[in-house]
Design a protein around this motif. Structure first.
Motif, PDB file in Angstrom:
ATOM      1  N   ARG A   1      -5.353   3.353  -8.157  1.00 50.10           N
ATOM      2  CA  ARG A   1      -4.263   2.986  -7.249  1.00 50.10           C
ATOM      3  C   ARG A   1      -4.875   2.547  -5.924  1.00 50.10           C
ATOM      4  N   VAL A   2      -4.825   1.267  -5.660  1.00 49.87           N
ATOM      5  CA  VAL A   2      -5.417   0.700  -4.459  1.00 49.87           C
ATOM      6  C   VAL A   2      -4.731  -0.625  -4.161  1.00 49.87           C
TER       7      VAL A   2
ATOM      8  N   ASP B   1      -8.209   3.413  -0.228  1.00 48.66           N
ATOM      9  CA  ASP B   1      -6.791   3.193  -0.525  1.00 48.66           C
ATOM     10  C   ASP B   1      -6.398   1.734  -0.301  1.00 48.66           C
TER      11      ASP B   1
ATOM     12  N   ALA C   1       0.840  -1.210   0.000  1.00 54.04           N
ATOM     13  CA  ALA C   1       0.000   0.000   0.000  1.00 54.04           C
ATOM     14  C   ALA C   1       0.870   1.253   0.000  1.00 54.04           C
ATOM     15  N   ASP C   2       0.331   2.331  -0.551  1.00 59.84           N
ATOM     16  CA  ASP C   2       1.047   3.606  -0.535  1.00 59.84           C
ATOM     17  C   ASP C   2       1.332   4.042   0.902  1.00 59.84           C
TER      18      ASP C   2
ATOM     19  N   LYS D   1     -10.416   2.378  -7.135  1.00 61.41           N
ATOM     20  CA  LYS D   1      -9.541   3.428  -7.629  1.00 61.41           C
ATOM     21  C   LYS D   1      -8.446   2.804  -8.494  1.00 61.41           C
TER      22      LYS D   1
ATOM     23  N   ALA E   1      -1.531   5.882   2.514  1.00 59.85           N
ATOM     24  CA  ALA E   1      -2.857   5.253   2.513  1.00 59.85           C
ATOM     25  C   ALA E   1      -3.491   5.406   3.891  1.00 59.85           C
TER      26      ALA E   1
END
Length: 285
Positions: A193-194, A172, A100-101, A191, A104
């Motif tokens: 990006r997830v 996220d 994950a980012d 999304k 997030a």
């Protein structure tokens, strides 16, 4: 035991698994996977964890069983239910931290059963949550889950979603913890990006994830390829249909040693392996 401690123990165990420290026989399933036996032996410490569980979907609790951790100086016996939810949450924490980012902060949780609270705790331990959205077919169970987490997450905005598609939109991180036999949402609901975790399916007929998510994800990480190909319905179907190449699957231990890029949609699929039970039981012993 704290969730961060469990996450670190499970992380180290998967690195050890990749390094060849464990003997890990395939999980034994009986009566249509209603009874499971799983074991792991750690060569460096001459210690072994064996878990025997019974699974009945209509029972509360769904899972009952025992974990025995044996080592040269004795043994430790534990109730399998809290240990299983803790170690399953912990591996999701490991995967979320990896994939994950960094920023997030919005989690969508699908399912409000026994595994749900530790899924939230694990994600929160590695990505502090500003928002938590839950969907469960029985809304009262989702409400009860959020009520039980209020004191632990005082700064997190919590909400219920009317359906899974609404729940995952904008998230996220997504955690799927259900006994579904059909995908819970469409890929288009996510999304671009997830990161998505799926821990619910443990039989070939079960599926939580849409096939096109697996086909288009930047990376699909599994706890163990052999276990996923035997038990994870969405992985089995996607590989058999040709939309997911077997060689593209990445085992968690290997990914920890060589982290993949955090791009697009990323997936972690876990059916659970005995090194997780070993890791947590060793901390408790």
């Amino acid at each position: 035991m704290t969730m961060p401690a469990a996450i670190e123990a499970v992380r180290a165990a998967f690195i050890g698994l990749t390094a060849g420290e464990f003997e890990l026989p395939p999980r034994q399933a009986f009566s249509g996977s209603r009874s499971l036996v799983m074991a792991a032996h750690h060569r460096p410490t001459a210690s072994t964890a064996v878990k025997v569980i019974s699974i009945e979907a209509e029972r509360d609790p769904v899972i009952t069983g025992t974990v025995v951790y044996s080592h040269p100086d004795g043994q430790f016996v534990a109730d399998a239910v809290p240990l299983t939810t803790l170690r399953t949450g912990a591996v999701v924490g490991v995967a979320t931290d990896l994939l994950a980012d960094e920023d997030a902060s919005h989690l969508a949780l699908l399912g409000a059963g026994a595994q749900a609270a530790d899924q939230v705790r694990a994600v929160h331990a590695v990505r502090p949550l500003k928002k938590l959205v839950v969907f469960n077919r029985d809304a009262k169970k989702a409400e009860a889950l959020l009520e039980s987490l209020k004191d632990e997450l005082p700064d997190t905005v919590m909400d219920l979603a009317p359906d899974a598609e609404e729940a995952v939109s904008g998230a996220d991180v997504v955690c799927c913890a259900t006994a579904s036999t059909a995908p819970l949402f469409t890929c288009d609901a996510l999304k671009e990006r997830v990161h998505v975790n799926a821990i619910g399916s443990y039989r070939p007929v079960m599926r939580e994830l849409p096939e096109d998510l697996l086909a288009t994800a930047g990376v699909v990480v599994v706890d163990q390829v052999e276990a996923a190909l035997s038990e994870a319905g969405e992985i089995i179907q996607a590989v058999n249909s040709g939309v997911l190449r077997l060689e593209s699957l990445v085992e968690l231990g290997a990914a920890l040693g060589n982290p993949p890029l955090r791009e697009g949609r990323t997936v972690f699929k876990s059916v659970g392996v005995a090194v997780q039970d070993w890791a947590v039981a060793r901390l408790l012993a």
